[in-house]
Design a protein around this motif. Structure first.
Motif, PDB file in Angstrom:
ATOM      1  N   PHE A   1       0.826  -1.198   0.000  1.00 22.70           N
ATOM      2  CA  PHE A   1       0.000   0.000   0.000  1.00 22.70           C
ATOM      3  C   PHE A   1       0.869   1.260   0.000  1.00 22.70           C
ATOM      4  O   PHE A   1       0.561   2.244  -0.684  1.00 22.70           O
ATOM      5  CB  PHE A   1      -0.926  -0.002   1.215  1.00 22.70           C
ATOM      6  N   ILE A   2       1.962   1.233   0.743  1.00 25.76           N
ATOM      7  CA  ILE A   2       2.859   2.392   0.808  1.00 25.76           C
ATOM      8  C   ILE A   2       3.601   2.593  -0.505  1.00 25.76           C
ATOM      9  O   ILE A   2       3.685   3.703  -1.031  1.00 25.76           O
ATOM     10  CB  ILE A   2       3.872   2.217   1.959  1.00 25.76           C
ATOM     11  N   LYS A   3       4.149   1.507  -1.049  1.00 34.20           N
ATOM     12  CA  LYS A   3       5.004   1.611  -2.236  1.00 34.20           C
ATOM     13  C   LYS A   3       4.198   1.797  -3.526  1.00 34.20           C
ATOM     14  O   LYS A   3       4.583   2.563  -4.401  1.00 34.20           O
ATOM     15  CB  LYS A   3       5.878   0.363  -2.367  1.00 34.20           C
ATOM     16  N   ARG A   4       3.132   1.005  -3.677  1.00 32.77           N
ATOM     17  CA  ARG A   4       2.268   1.058  -4.864  1.00 32.77           C
ATOM     18  C   ARG A   4       3.020   0.792  -6.172  1.00 32.77           C
ATOM     19  O   ARG A   4       2.676   1.309  -7.220  1.00 32.77           O
ATOM     20  CB  ARG A   4       1.552   2.417  -4.945  1.00 32.77           C
ATOM     21  N   LYS A   5       4.086  -0.002  -6.090  1.00 30.89           N
ATOM     22  CA  LYS A   5       4.824  -0.389  -7.301  1.00 30.89           C
ATOM     23  C   LYS A   5       5.709  -1.592  -6.985  1.00 30.89           C
ATOM     24  O   LYS A   5       5.942  -1.928  -5.821  1.00 30.89           O
ATOM     25  CB  LYS A   5       5.666   0.763  -7.817  1.00 30.89           C
ATOM     26  N   VAL A   6       6.189  -2.212  -8.023  1.00 28.28           N
ATOM     27  CA  VAL A   6       7.072  -3.370  -7.864  1.00 28.28           C
ATOM     28  C   VAL A   6       8.505  -2.872  -7.725  1.00 28.28           C
ATOM     29  O   VAL A   6       9.105  -2.405  -8.694  1.00 28.28           O
ATOM     30  CB  VAL A   6       6.951  -4.331  -9.065  1.00 28.28           C
ATOM     31  N   ASP A   7       9.039  -2.948  -6.509  1.00 34.12           N
ATOM     32  CA  ASP A   7      10.428  -2.569  -6.298  1.00 34.12           C
ATOM     33  C   ASP A   7      11.270  -3.835  -6.175  1.00 34.12           C
ATOM     34  O   ASP A   7      10.814  -4.950  -6.458  1.00 34.12           O
ATOM     35  CB  ASP A   7      10.571  -1.654  -5.075  1.00 34.12           C
ATOM     36  N   LEU A   8      12.503  -3.675  -5.738  1.00 34.90           N
ATOM     37  CA  LEU A   8      13.433  -4.793  -5.664  1.00 34.90           C
ATOM     38  C   LEU A   8      12.898  -5.943  -4.819  1.00 34.90           C
ATOM     39  O   LEU A   8      12.904  -7.102  -5.248  1.00 34.90           O
ATOM     40  CB  LEU A   8      14.771  -4.311  -5.089  1.00 34.90           C
ATOM     41  N   PHE A   9      12.418  -5.638  -3.613  1.00 28.72           N
ATOM     42  CA  PHE A   9      12.009  -6.697  -2.705  1.00 28.72           C
ATOM     43  C   PHE A   9      10.716  -7.369  -3.148  1.00 28.72           C
ATOM     44  O   PHE A   9      10.540  -8.575  -2.958  1.00 28.72           O
ATOM     45  CB  PHE A   9      11.873  -6.140  -1.286  1.00 28.72           C
ATOM     46  N   VAL A  10       9.817  -6.603  -3.717  1.00 32.07           N
ATOM     47  CA  VAL A  10       8.585  -7.202  -4.244  1.00 32.07           C
ATOM     48  C   VAL A  10       8.916  -8.126  -5.404  1.00 32.07           C
ATOM     49  O   VAL A  10       8.375  -9.239  -5.509  1.00 32.07           O
ATOM     50  CB  VAL A  10       7.594  -6.109  -4.681  1.00 32.07           C
ATOM     51  N   LEU A  11       9.814  -7.691  -6.277  1.00 36.54           N
ATOM     52  CA  LEU A  11      10.243  -8.543  -7.389  1.00 36.54           C
ATOM     53  C   LEU A  11      10.889  -9.815  -6.870  1.00 36.54           C
ATOM     54  O   LEU A  11      10.599 -10.918  -7.363  1.00 36.54           O
ATOM     55  CB  LEU A  11      11.214  -7.779  -8.289  1.00 36.54           C
ATOM     56  N   TRP A  12      11.751  -9.683  -5.882  1.00 36.25           N
ATOM     57  CA  TRP A  12      12.421 -10.842  -5.280  1.00 36.25           C
ATOM     58  C   TRP A  12      11.383 -11.823  -4.737  1.00 36.25           C
ATOM     59  O   TRP A  12      11.464 -13.031  -4.968  1.00 36.25           O
ATOM     60  CB  TRP A  12      13.345 -10.354  -4.177  1.00 36.25           C
ATOM     61  N   LEU A  13      10.394 -11.303  -4.021  1.00 34.25           N
ATOM     62  CA  LEU A  13       9.347 -12.149  -3.458  1.00 34.25           C
ATOM     63  C   LEU A  13       8.548 -12.849  -4.555  1.00 34.25           C
ATOM     64  O   LEU A  13       8.262 -14.056  -4.467  1.00 34.25           O
ATOM     65  CB  LEU A  13       8.412 -11.289  -2.600  1.00 34.25           C
ATOM     66  N   ILE A  14       8.223 -12.130  -5.618  1.00 32.94           N
ATOM     67  CA  ILE A  14       7.426 -12.695  -6.700  1.00 32.94           C
ATOM     68  C   ILE A  14       8.161 -13.845  -7.388  1.00 32.94           C
ATOM     69  O   ILE A  14       7.598 -14.918  -7.622  1.00 32.94           O
ATOM     70  CB  ILE A  14       7.040 -11.607  -7.729  1.00 32.94           C
ATOM     71  N   VAL A  15       9.427 -13.630  -7.712  1.00 35.74           N
ATOM     72  CA  VAL A  15      10.168 -14.669  -8.442  1.00 35.74           C
ATOM     73  C   VAL A  15      10.401 -15.893  -7.557  1.00 35.74           C
ATOM     74  O   VAL A  15      10.381 -17.032  -8.043  1.00 35.74           O
ATOM     75  CB  VAL A  15      11.501 -14.136  -9.008  1.00 35.74           C
ATOM     76  N   GLU A  16      10.596 -15.692  -6.248  1.00 36.43           N
ATOM     77  CA  GLU A  16      10.765 -16.844  -5.364  1.00 36.43           C
ATOM     78  C   GLU A  16       9.466 -17.630  -5.241  1.00 36.43           C
ATOM     79  O   GLU A  16       9.475 -18.873  -5.190  1.00 36.43           O
ATOM     80  CB  GLU A  16      11.243 -16.393  -3.982  1.00 36.43           C
ATOM     81  N   PHE A  17       8.349 -16.941  -5.189  1.00 34.18           N
ATOM     82  CA  PHE A  17       7.061 -17.628  -5.151  1.00 34.18           C
ATOM     83  C   PHE A  17       6.857 -18.432  -6.433  1.00 34.18           C
ATOM     84  O   PHE A  17       6.390 -19.582  -6.392  1.00 34.18           O
ATOM     85  CB  PHE A  17       5.927 -16.620  -4.985  1.00 34.18           C
ATOM     86  N   ILE A  18       7.210 -17.842  -7.563  1.00 32.01           N
ATOM     87  CA  ILE A  18       7.102 -18.561  -8.837  1.00 32.01           C
ATOM     88  C   ILE A  18       7.957 -19.820  -8.807  1.00 32.01           C
ATOM     89  O   ILE A  18       7.543 -20.892  -9.276  1.00 32.01           O
ATOM     90  CB  ILE A  18       7.500 -17.648 -10.017  1.00 32.01           C
ATOM     91  N   GLY A  19       9.169 -19.705  -8.253  1.00 31.10           N
ATOM     92  CA  GLY A  19      10.056 -20.859  -8.176  1.00 31.10           C
ATOM     93  C   GLY A  19       9.463 -21.996  -7.360  1.00 31.10           C
ATOM     94  O   GLY A  19       9.538 -23.168  -7.751  1.00 31.10           O
ATOM     95  N   ILE A  20       8.842 -21.663  -6.237  1.00 34.44           N
ATOM     96  CA  ILE A  20       8.201 -22.684  -5.407  1.00 34.44           C
ATOM     97  C   ILE A  20       7.037 -23.321  -6.153  1.00 34.44           C
ATOM     98  O   ILE A  20       6.836 -24.538  -6.111  1.00 34.44           O
ATOM     99  CB  ILE A  20       7.720 -22.063  -4.078  1.00 34.44           C
ATOM    100  N   ALA A  21       6.262 -22.492  -6.854  1.00 34.91           N
ATOM    101  CA  ALA A  21       5.103 -22.995  -7.591  1.00 34.91           C
ATOM    102  C   ALA A  21       5.527 -23.875  -8.766  1.00 34.91           C
ATOM    103  O   ALA A  21       4.858 -24.876  -9.077  1.00 34.91           O
ATOM    104  CB  ALA A  21       4.255 -21.827  -8.087  1.00 34.91           C
ATOM    105  N   VAL A  22       6.614 -23.532  -9.432  1.00 36.42           N
ATOM    106  CA  VAL A  22       7.094 -24.330 -10.567  1.00 36.42           C
ATOM    107  C   VAL A  22       7.472 -25.732 -10.106  1.00 36.42           C
ATOM    108  O   VAL A  22       7.132 -26.732 -10.750  1.00 36.42           O
ATOM    109  CB  VAL A  22       8.297 -23.636 -11.247  1.00 36.42           C
ATOM    110  N   LEU A  23       8.179 -25.815  -8.980  1.00 36.75           N
ATOM    111  CA  LEU A  23       8.553 -27.124  -8.457  1.00 36.75           C
ATOM    112  C   LEU A  23       7.313 -27.885  -7.984  1.00 36.75           C
ATOM    113  O   LEU A  23       7.199 -29.097  -8.200  1.00 36.75           O
ATOM    114  CB  LEU A  23       9.550 -26.966  -7.309  1.00 36.75           C
ATOM    115  N   GLY A  24       6.403 -27.176  -7.339  1.00 35.74           N
ATOM    116  CA  GLY A  24       5.099 -27.743  -7.024  1.00 35.74           C
ATOM    117  C   GLY A  24       5.038 -28.739  -5.891  1.00 35.74           C
ATOM    118  O   GLY A  24       4.020 -29.416  -5.722  1.00 35.74           O
TER     119      GLY A  24
END
Length: 494
Positions: free
Chosen positions: A281-304
């Protein structure tokens, strides 16, 4: 355009004590308490597999994949091989070493938060990250797993990347990321986020970072080659044979959905969500840490697979996001820092029932559970019983005799200190694995075979594998005894 978070607000209050290093040391002691006081005081299932392969490498010169097949990196086998070379079969050394590395990772999470939002954010990040690593829901007792080493090097790579002032900084960042990739291929998702940061600086910085990653991987491949580990084996066991029918990722969609729900909504991980929403809510954009979180979540989901230890991949960005959000709220609304720290400690502190129970056993020298009888209903022996069964095998077989434990018997195999007649000493049910298993067991009949009597063996091991073992036992072995719900057979001497 991707930007680093910028939430630095001038701090007028005094720094709260203790210092960052002191907090990390206290968290390390907590981690050791959690990880060392476990049921059976022995190697876990996965640790036993890696110890067996590492021991064969260091003690018998049987390199990984030739001396035992598993889908992990030779680096983790080297850790357990070193453990065996120094202290024999033990569970504590890999966990102590893992705790040391994990503490280094906590320190660099602190450095990242401090670089972005100041000392206060750094210390709060220590609390979030250090405590969450000890949770049951994130595999707190399994500090010796590959995720620990991979994540530490990715965190270091992040810090070097965001603080780089020249070409060497990005190259060193790439080297650290490449070593993380060497421990676990899932590091590629963190590498993607760092690459985005370096590319934001300049195309040259991104290229230099990639050169660092490539250099580290090439160096590790050279070491593997000199050790006698072929690239084909690395590719087959480390990647190709992990997908498809019979592999560790072969699960139904319903199974994956149930595990996803369980891990993301019914574990301690939900404690991170409210402050993460505040941050978004504060940032309202994809910064470094949000990007890091997103790609790690994708990695977990890919492995499944959605195992507890896989959630550790998301803890660094979640901890940084929460720490920066809390620091922002403290500075804006003048919230007392010590009260916030106490609340974090109370909410994020791990459940210590099992370690406390086992500490009591040590303190009062309570005996371990006796060997289970072989009268039905048959149940899976606990970790302590499997350790003792392995030691019984060691005492009742000559040193050079091969022993095969049917099913998922890695712990029994590791503590027996006996070689298996097949590299698939623990059940793997891909087509490649089954072909090799049938070939090797037919060619190298072991002196002793253990066949489980508990129902899980029939439920989780395919009928073709079970039938093969049963036929082998029927023709060439005689019944010796039964221990811990295993029928034990000895070969008929010709």
């Amino acid at each position: 355009m991707l930007k680093l978070p910028n939430m630095v607000i001038k701090q007028t209050t005094k720094r709260w004590q203790p210092g960052a290093v002191q907090i990390i040391l206290l968290l390390a002691l907590l981690q050791l308490f959690v990880t060392l006081l476990t049921t059976g005081f022995c190697l876990s299932f996965d640790e036993a597999m890696w110890h067996y392969i590492g021991r064969n490498w260091f003690r018998h010169d049987l390199v990984p994949y030739s001396g035992g097949a598993d889908n992990k990196s030779p680096l983790i086998f080297a850790v357990f091989g070193l453990s065996d070379a120094l202290f024999g079969v033990n569970y504590w050394f890999p966990r102590v070493l893992g705790t040391i590395f994990q503490s280094i990772g906590i320190y660099y999470v602190y450095k990242i938060a401090k670089h972005i939002s100041g000392e206060r954010a750094g210390k709060i990040a220590i609390l979030f990250y250090g405590l969450s690593l000890t949770w049951h829901g994130t595999g707190g007792r399994y500090v010796s797993y590959t995720e620990t080493y991979e994540i530490v090097f990715v965190i270091i790579a992040f810090y070097l990347g965001i603080t780089a002032k020249g070409k060497m900084g990005f190259f060193l960042s790439g080297l650290a990321a490449g070593v993380g990739f060497g421990f676990r291929l899932s590091a590629i998702f963190g590498i993607i986020a760092i690459l985005a940061v370096s590319f934001h600086r300049s195309k040259t910085s991104a290229l230099i970072f990639c050169a660092g990653v490539f250099s580290a991987i090439c160096f590790l491949l050279m070491i593997a080659a000199f050790s006698g580990i072929g690239f084909h084996d690395l590719f087959t066991y480390g990647l190709a044979d992990n997908f498809g029918p019979g592999s560790t990722t072969d699960h139904t969609l319903m199974w994956k959905l149930e595990n996803f729900t369980d891990k993301f909504f019914y574990t301690e991980l939900i404690l991170f969500y409210p402050l993460a929403l505040v941050y978004f809510f504060i940032k309202r954009k994809v910064d470094l840490f949000v990007l890091w979180l997103i790609v790690e979540f994708i990695g977990i989901a890919v492995l499944g697979k959605y195992t507890n230890v896989h959630l550790k991949e998301m803890l660094p960005p979640l901890s940084l996001i929460n720490a920066i959000a809390v620091t922002y709220l403290i500075n804006v609304y003048k919230i007392p820092v010590k009260q916030v720290a106490v609340i974090i400690l109370i909410m994020f502190f791990p459940k210590l029932l099992e370690p406390l129970i086992n500490f009591k056993k040590l303190l009062f020298n309570e005996p371990e559970n006796a060997a289970t009888t072989c009268a039905g209903p048959y149940t899976i022996p606990d970790e302590g019983a499997r350790k003792e069964l392995g030691r019984w095998i060691k005492d009742n077989t000559p040193a050079g005799e091969k022993v095969f434990v049917a099913g998922y018997g890695a712990q029994v195999q590791a503590y027996s200190e006996r070689l298996s007649p097949t590299i698939y000493f623990n059940v793997t049910q891909t087509d490649i694995a089954k072909r090799m298993f049938f070939k090797e067991l037919s060619k190298n009949e072991p002196g002793m075979i253990l066949v489980p009597m508990f129902p899980d063996y029939k439920q989780n091991v395919g009928p073709d594998l079970r039938q093969f073992v049963d036929t082998l036992v029927e023709h060439n072995y005689y019944f010796l005894t039964c221990r811990d719900s295993y029928n034990i057979y000895k070969i008929k001497r010709r």
